[in-house]
Design an enzyme around this catalytic site. Structure first.
Site, PDB file in Angstrom:
ATOM      1  N   CYS A 112       2.768   3.258   2.881  1.00 49.96           N
ATOM      2  CA  CYS A 112       1.679   3.913   3.633  1.00 49.96           C
ATOM      3  C   CYS A 112       0.336   3.632   2.981  1.00 49.96           C
ATOM      4  O   CYS A 112      -0.505   2.930   3.526  1.00 49.96           O
ATOM      5  CB  CYS A 112       1.905   5.419   3.679  1.00 49.96           C
ATOM      6  SG  CYS A 112       3.540   5.845   4.173  1.00 49.96           S
TER       7      CYS A 112
HETATM    8  N1  SAJ Z   1      -0.715   7.433  -6.745  1.00 49.71           N
HETATM    9  C1  SAJ Z   1      -1.554   7.240  -7.844  1.00 49.71           C
HETATM   10  N2  SAJ Z   1      -2.428   8.223  -8.178  1.00 49.71           N
HETATM   11  C2  SAJ Z   1      -2.509   9.398  -7.457  1.00 49.71           C
HETATM   12  C3  SAJ Z   1      -1.647   9.579  -6.346  1.00 49.71           C
HETATM   13  C4  SAJ Z   1      -0.756   8.584  -5.999  1.00 49.71           C
HETATM   14  O1  SAJ Z   1      -1.509   6.205  -8.495  1.00 49.71           O
HETATM   15  O2  SAJ Z   1      -3.313  10.261  -7.827  1.00 49.71           O
HETATM   16  C5  SAJ Z   1       0.205   6.370  -6.349  1.00 49.71           C
HETATM   17  C6  SAJ Z   1       1.653   6.808  -6.327  1.00 49.71           C
HETATM   18  O3  SAJ Z   1       2.252   6.616  -7.586  1.00 49.71           O
HETATM   19  C7  SAJ Z   1       2.261   5.879  -5.276  1.00 49.71           C
HETATM   20  C8  SAJ Z   1       1.125   5.686  -4.285  1.00 49.71           C
HETATM   21  O4  SAJ Z   1      -0.082   5.999  -5.008  1.00 49.71           O
HETATM   22  O5  SAJ Z   1       2.589   4.633  -5.846  1.00 49.71           O
HETATM   23  C9  SAJ Z   1       1.247   6.558  -3.038  1.00 49.71           C
HETATM   24  O6  SAJ Z   1       1.417   7.860  -3.482  1.00 49.71           O
HETATM   25  P1  SAJ Z   1       1.514   9.133  -2.466  1.00 49.71           P
HETATM   26  O7  SAJ Z   1       1.560  10.331  -3.325  1.00 49.71           O
HETATM   27  O8  SAJ Z   1       0.480   9.069  -1.433  1.00 49.71           O
HETATM   28  O9  SAJ Z   1       2.966   8.959  -1.869  1.00 49.71           O
HETATM   29  P2  SAJ Z   1       3.593   8.485  -0.471  1.00 49.71           P
HETATM   30  O10 SAJ Z   1       3.000   7.181  -0.070  1.00 49.71           O
HETATM   31  O11 SAJ Z   1       5.064   8.608  -0.590  1.00 49.71           O
HETATM   32  O12 SAJ Z   1       3.251   9.628   0.570  1.00 49.71           O
HETATM   33  C10 SAJ Z   1       2.106   9.588   1.238  1.00 49.71           C
HETATM   34  C11 SAJ Z   1       1.786  11.059   1.472  1.00 49.71           C
HETATM   35  N3  SAJ Z   1       1.485  11.633   0.165  1.00 49.71           N
HETATM   36  C12 SAJ Z   1       0.826  12.761  -0.062  1.00 49.71           C
HETATM   37  O13 SAJ Z   1       0.245  13.352   0.809  1.00 49.71           O
HETATM   38  C13 SAJ Z   1       0.860  13.302  -1.452  1.00 49.71           C
HETATM   39  C14 SAJ Z   1       0.717  11.052   2.440  1.00 49.71           C
HETATM   40  O14 SAJ Z   1      -0.387  10.381   1.911  1.00 49.71           O
HETATM   41  C15 SAJ Z   1       1.210  10.483   3.734  1.00 49.71           C
HETATM   42  O15 SAJ Z   1       1.528  11.569   4.586  1.00 49.71           O
HETATM   43  C16 SAJ Z   1       2.459   9.661   3.578  1.00 49.71           C
HETATM   44  O16 SAJ Z   1       2.307   8.868   2.450  1.00 49.71           O
HETATM   45  C17 SAJ Z   1       2.618   8.813   4.831  1.00 49.71           C
HETATM   46  O17 SAJ Z   1       3.744   8.737   5.290  1.00 49.71           O
HETATM   47  O18 SAJ Z   1       1.612   8.290   5.316  1.00 49.71           O
END
Ligand code: SAJ
Length: 428
Positions: free
Chosen positions: A263
Site C-alpha cells: 500500500c
Molecule cells: N513504516 C516506517 N515508519 C513508520 C511507519 C511505518 O518505516 O513510522 C514502514 C513499515 O515498517 C512498513 C511500511 O512503512 O514497512 C508501511 O507501514 P504501515 O504501518 O502503513 O503498514 P501497512 O502498509 O500494513 O498498513 C497500512 C495501514 N497502516 C496504518 O494505518 C498504520 C494504512 O496505512 C492503510 O490502511 C493500509 O496500509 C492499506 O491497506 O492501505
C-alpha cells in the site's frame, strides 16, 4: 437492505473479510477468485490468510460464503458486486490495472439491469470513469441508467484489533446520484461506522491514495532526519519523543530501513502517474519515494562501516540478516526493505545467514541462535517480537556477536554498547 445477494470479486485481505461481514449481515454471499486453492479453502471454512480473527470468521461462516471460480455463478445472481482485486505497480513503478480490467471484463459478461458495481481496490482519480465504465458498457448496458457504479476505497490495517472492518469510517463516491444512494444504503447495512459521501467519484478515488501517500512522505521526512542527525550527533528518536509531547499539530513517524507493504510503497505512484498524465510532476512525492528507497543502502553502509572497525568487509565476514517481512509480526514480504537489503548484501559479495520466524521457508537457518552465532555483524531488518525479546545484550555477547545494525531502533543500545558490541541504529 432486504436480504440481497452480494458478489465479492477477489478473496484477498480485503475481499475475504468483506465477504464474512456480508454473510454475518445475512446477505447471500458469492466470493469469486481466480485461485482455485483460495476457493477450496474458503468453502471448507479455512482462511488462506493467517489473520487470527479471519481464521475464526471463515470457519464460523463455512457454507455461508459460496466461493467459486465461476464468474457467471457469482455475478449473474448478485444485486451488488464489490471488486477487491489487487492494484499493484509494475517493474517500472507504473500502475498495473490489469487485474482490475480483467475483473471488469468478467463482470461485463454477466452484468444485468439494476446491478450496483462497487470498486474497493485502490485506484487513481479517473479510473472508474475512464477505465471501468467503458469496459462495463461493452455489455451494451449504460451506466447510471441500467446499472450503477461507485467507489468506496478499502481501509484495513492488517492485524489492528481496534479498527476492524465494520468500525472503520469510510468515504464513498458515485458516478451518479442514484447509484451513490444505493451504495450508501449497502454500506450502511453492513458497517457500524460513519460513511462520508463525497461530491464526486474522483474525490473518493483521491482519498485513499492521499491517505497512504501522507504516510509515505512523513516516513521519508524522518528517514532523512535520521541521516542528517547522524551527522549532527543528535538522536532522532529522542527528538521525535520530544516533538510528540506537543499535544497538537504533530504526529510521530519513525525511521527505518525503508517502506514496504503493498500500500504505502505503492499508492504514491498512482497519484504520481495520474498527475503526470495531466502534465503535473509530483516532485515532492517522487523525492519521498527516493528517500525511502535509499534507506536499504544506508543500512548496508552502516554495516560496512561497523565491519571496517575490525578491518573486515561484507565479503569476508559472518553476516546475519534478521527479518524478511515488511513490518513486525507479519509473514508478508511484499516490497519489503529487508529484501532490498539482502539483494544489496549479495551484490557486495556477502552470503548472509537469513532468519525470519514468520517466513521459515525463506530462512536459511533454523533459529535465531544459528543465525547470530559468532556473527561479525547482524542486521535487524524487521522488529518481530521474537527478536526484540531474544536479542538482549547478554545474549549477543554470549553468542559472540561483534556488531549490530538495528534498522528498527528496537534493541537496547546502551546495554549492547556497554558489552563492547558495536551498535548502530537509524539516526540513533
Ligand atoms: N513504516 C516506517 N515508519 C513508520 C511507519 C511505518 O518505516 O513510522 C514502514 C513499515 O515498517 C512498513 C511500511 O512503512 O514497512 C508501511 O507501514 P504501515 O504501518 O502503513 O503498514 P501497512 O502498509 O500494513 O498498513 C497500512 C495501514 N497502516 C496504518 O494505518 C498504520 C494504512 O496505512 C492503510 O490502511 C493500509 O496500509 C492499506 O491497506 O492501505
Amino acid at each position: 437492505m432486504a436480504k440481497q445477494t452480494v458478489a465479492i470479486i477477489g478473496l484477498g485481505y480485503v475481499g475475504l473479510p468483506l465477504a464474512c461481514l456480508c454473510a454475518r449481515r445475512n446477505f447471500k454471499v458469492y466470493g469469486f477468485d481466480i485461485d482455485e486453492a483460495i476457493v477450496k479453502a474458503t468453502n471448507s471454512g479455512k482462511s488462506h490468510i493467517a489473520d487470527a480473527s479471519l481464521v475464526k470468521n471463515v470457519k464460523a461462516l463455512k457454507g455461508k460464503i459460496i466461493a467459486t471460480t465461476d464468474a457467471q455463478k457469482a455475478i449473474s445472481n448478485a444485486d451488488v458486486v464489490v471488486v477487491c482485486v489487487p492494484t499493484p505497480i509494475d517493474e517500472n513503478k507504473l500502475p498495473d490495472l490489469k487485474p482490475l480490467e480483467s475483473a471488469c471484463r468478467s463482470i461485463a459478461q454477466h452484468l444485468h439491469k439494476g446491478q450496483l458495481i462497487i470498486i474497493e481496490s485502490t485506484i487513481y482519480p479517473g479510473t472508474v470513469r475512464e477505465i471501468v465504465k467503458p469496459i462495463l458498457e461493452k455489455s451494451g448496458l449504460i451506466s447510471e441508467k441500467d446499472f450503477y457504479l461507485a467507489h468506496c476505497p478499502e481501509r484495513i490495517d492488517p492485524g489492528n484489533k481496534k479498527w476492524v472492518l465494520e468500525s472503520i469510517p469510510r468515504v464513498l463516491g458515485g458516478l451518479g446520484g442514484k447509484g451513490t444512494k444505493i451504495a450508501e444504503k449497502f454500506y450502511n447495512s453492513i458497517l457500524k461506522s460513519e460513511i462520508l459521501v463525497l461530491s464526486s467519484i474522483e474525490c473518493a478515488e483521491a482519498v485513499k491514495v492521499v491517505e497512504n501517500t501522507f504516510r509515505d512522505v512523513n516516513i521519508a521526512f524522518v528517514n532523512e532526519l535520521a541521516k542528517s542527525f547522524d551527522r549532527l550527533g543528535i538522536d532522532v528518536l529522542e527528538v521525535i519523543k520530544g516533538a510528540s509531547t506537543k499535544p497538537f499539530g504533530y504526529m510521530p513517524f519513525y525511521p527505518g530501513p525503508g517502506v514496504g507493504g503493498h500500500c504505502i510503497s505503492v499508492d504514491p505512484y498512482y497519484l504520481i502517474e495520474r498527475a503526470k498524465q495531466k502534465g503535473f510532476e509530483h516532485e515532492f512525492l517522487m523525492l519521498a519515494r527516493k528517500i525511502n528507497d535509499s534507506m536499504a543502502g544506508h543500512v548496508v553502509l552502516l554495516a560496512e562501516s561497523a565491519l571496517q572497525k575490525s578491518d573486515k568487509t561484507l565479503q569476508n565476514s559472518n553476516i546475519a540478516l534478521l527479518g524478511l517481512a515488511y513490518k513486525a509480526n507479519v509473514d508478508d514480504m511484499r516490497e519489503s526493505p529487508a529484501l532490498h537489503i539482502l539483494q544489496l548484501l549479495k551484490s557486495k559479495g556477502a552470503s548472509p545467514k537469513i532468519f525470519d520466524p514468520h517466513i521459515m521457508e525463506k530462512s536459511n537457518c533454523a533459529s535465531i541462535d544459528a543465525a547470530i552465532k559468532n556473527a561479525d555483524c547482524i542486521i535487524l531488518a524487521t522488529h518481530h517480537k521474537e527478536f526484540v525479546s531474544a536479542l538482549t545484550a547478554q545474549k549477543l555477547k554470549s553468542m559472540g556477536v561483534k556488531a549490530v545494525i538495528d534498522a528498527r531502533n528496537c534493541l537496547d543500545k546502551s546495554a549492547i554498547t556497554a558489552k563492547g558490541i558495536i551498535y548502530k541504529g537509524i539516526g540513533h
